[in-house]
Design an enzyme around this catalytic site. Sequence first.
Site, short mmCIF file in Angstrom:
data_model
loop_
_atom_site.label_atom_id
_atom_site.label_comp_id
_atom_site.label_asym_id
_atom_site.label_seq_id
_atom_site.Cartn_x
_atom_site.Cartn_y
_atom_site.Cartn_z
N GLN A 271 1.79 27.67 -1.35
CA GLN A 271 3.04 28.31 -1.76
C GLN A 271 2.89 29.81 -1.80
O GLN A 271 3.78 30.56 -1.41
CB GLN A 271 3.46 27.78 -3.13
CG GLN A 271 4.89 28.10 -3.51
CD GLN A 271 5.89 27.40 -2.62
OE1 GLN A 271 5.60 26.34 -2.07
NE2 GLN A 271 7.06 27.97 -2.45
N HIS B 240 3.42 32.24 1.28
CA HIS B 240 4.76 32.47 1.82
C HIS B 240 5.13 33.95 1.78
O HIS B 240 5.67 34.50 2.74
CB HIS B 240 5.80 31.71 0.99
CG HIS B 240 6.14 30.36 1.52
ND1 HIS B 240 6.79 30.16 2.71
CD2 HIS B 240 5.94 29.13 1.00
CE1 HIS B 240 6.96 28.86 2.91
NE2 HIS B 240 6.45 28.22 1.89
N GLU C 139 11.80 25.48 -7.85
CA GLU C 139 12.24 25.06 -6.52
C GLU C 139 11.51 23.77 -6.12
O GLU C 139 12.13 22.80 -5.70
CB GLU C 139 11.94 26.17 -5.52
CG GLU C 139 12.29 25.84 -4.08
CD GLU C 139 11.84 26.91 -3.12
OE1 GLU C 139 12.34 26.91 -1.98
OE2 GLU C 139 10.97 27.74 -3.48
N HIS C 140 10.20 23.79 -6.22
CA HIS C 140 9.36 22.62 -5.93
C HIS C 140 8.59 22.24 -7.18
O HIS C 140 8.00 23.11 -7.83
CB HIS C 140 8.33 22.91 -4.83
CG HIS C 140 8.90 23.53 -3.59
ND1 HIS C 140 8.89 24.90 -3.37
CD2 HIS C 140 9.47 22.98 -2.49
CE1 HIS C 140 9.44 25.16 -2.18
NE2 HIS C 140 9.80 24.00 -1.64
N ASP D 125 7.85 20.70 3.19
CA ASP D 125 8.14 21.89 4.00
C ASP D 125 8.25 21.53 5.47
O ASP D 125 9.06 22.12 6.20
CB ASP D 125 7.02 22.92 3.83
CG ASP D 125 7.20 23.80 2.61
OD1 ASP D 125 8.27 23.74 1.98
OD2 ASP D 125 6.26 24.55 2.29
N HIS E 132 58.39 23.94 -11.22
CA HIS E 132 57.62 22.73 -10.98
C HIS E 132 58.41 21.49 -11.43
O HIS E 132 58.53 20.49 -10.72
CB HIS E 132 56.29 22.77 -11.76
CG HIS E 132 55.21 23.58 -11.13
ND1 HIS E 132 55.33 24.94 -10.92
CD2 HIS E 132 53.97 23.23 -10.67
CE1 HIS E 132 54.22 25.39 -10.37
NE2 HIS E 132 53.38 24.37 -10.20
#
Length: 433
Positions: A259, A262, A326-327, A360, A420
Site C-alpha cells: 500500500q 502507491h 479504504e481497505h 487491486d 398544487h
Amino acid sequence: MNARLLPLRSVPELARRRRDPVSKQALAEAAPIVDAVRTGGEAALREYAERFGDVRPEGGAGAGAGAPLFYDRAALREALARLPAGDRARLERVAERIRGFAEAQYRALCPVAVSVPGGVAEHQIAPVERAGCYAPGGRYPLPSSVLMTAVTARVAGVRDVWVASPKPHALSLAAAAIAGADGVLAAGGAHAIAALAYGAGPIAPRDIIVGPGNRYVTAAKQLVAGAVAIDMLAGPSELTVFADDGADPGTVAADLLAQAEHDPDAVPVLVALDPRLPDRVETELTRQLGDLPSAAIARAALANGGAVLVASLDEGIAACDAIAPEHLQLELRDAAAVAPRLGHYGALFVGAGAAEVLGDYGAGPNHVLPTGGTARSTGGLSVYTFLRVRTWLRIDDRAAAVPLIEDAIWLGRAEGLEAHARAAERRLGTLSS
C-alpha cells in the site's frame, strides 16, 4: 535512537492527521485550467497537455514527441494486436473476472411495479449515456484501473466510454481495447477532467466521471461536479491491517509496503492485538525496504500511518470502524467470525490469504474505493455507479384513484401550495365529465 518507520499512534491522532481530499491550493491551481478547457475546448486541452508533458508538438523531442492526444478504437485495437500473447491473455483474464462480478451485481437489480389507487407506480433501471474513466499514469501505468472502470461501465450498459490517462502505456491502451472503450485521451490532471466534463475534440461531454487520481484530478472532479456526476472525491490510498499474535510479521509488513508504495501520501496502518507485533513488523519493514525499488516512496507513506495497540478484539473492531479505511485486511485467527462485526470500510479482505493486492489486481470487486473515512457514507465504484433508477406513475382508473387525489389536495393546502391542490382537484372534476 532512530524514529520508527511505522510510528506508534492512537486512533484520534490518526484522525487528526487525515488530510482533506481537496486542498485549497489544489483547487486554486486546478480552477483556471478547468475554466480554460471549458471555454477553449480542444485548443486549450492541447495547450495544457503540451505544457505538462503529456504530449509534445509534432517534430518535438523527448517523451510524448509525435504521440497522439486522442486514440480511437482502431488505434486501441492496434495496441492490443502488438501486445505479447501472454500479456494479452492475462489482461483478458483479469477483465473477465471484473466483468463477471459486475454482471452478477447487475443481475441483483430488477424493475419494480407497485399497485397504487387507480394505477401503478414503477421504477426502471437505465445506464447513463456517456462515461469518462480516469486511470492514473504518472508514477506508474495502471492498466488495472482502466479495466476496473471501463469494463464496469460497459457492463452497466453505458453506450459511450472514454478513458483518460497521461502518456498511456501500451498495456493501458490494450486494456482499453479489451474493456471496449471508444477511445483514450492521452492526458491527465485537471485538463483531462475538464475535457471529459465539457467535451473536447472527439470527446462529447460526459454524464459521469469516475476513477482515482492525484490531488489535481480530485480538485478538478470537485470543480466539475455541478456539471457532471462523479463517483467520489478520493484522497490518498489507505490500508488498515487488523492482526493478532497469530499473524506473520513478514506478511503484515509486505501488505503495508504494497500500500505504501502507491504514493508518498498513502496511509498504511496496523491495528495490533499483540503488543509485540509492531516491533516484529518494524523489523520486517526494515528488512524488506532494503531491496524495494519504491523504498523512498514507501518510507514517506509509512510515516503518515502508524501502529495502534488495542487490548481486546472489541477495542480493535471499534478502532477499525473509527478509521473507516479504504481497505481493511483481517489477519486474525478467526477472521471469518470477526468480519460481520465490522461496519465501515471500502473493501474487506478476510484472512491472510485474501491479500489486498488481489483486490487491486482483479479478483472481481472494484478497486476504486472511498477514502478519508467516507466509507462510513458511501461504497466503492460498481455497476450501480453508472445506473439511474427512474420512476414513473400511470393512472388508468381515475375513480379508483380518488383517495390518492384527495390526499394530494390535502397535502397541497397543508403546505400552502394552492396551485398544487388545484391541479390535483381538476382530476376530481373530470370524473363526472
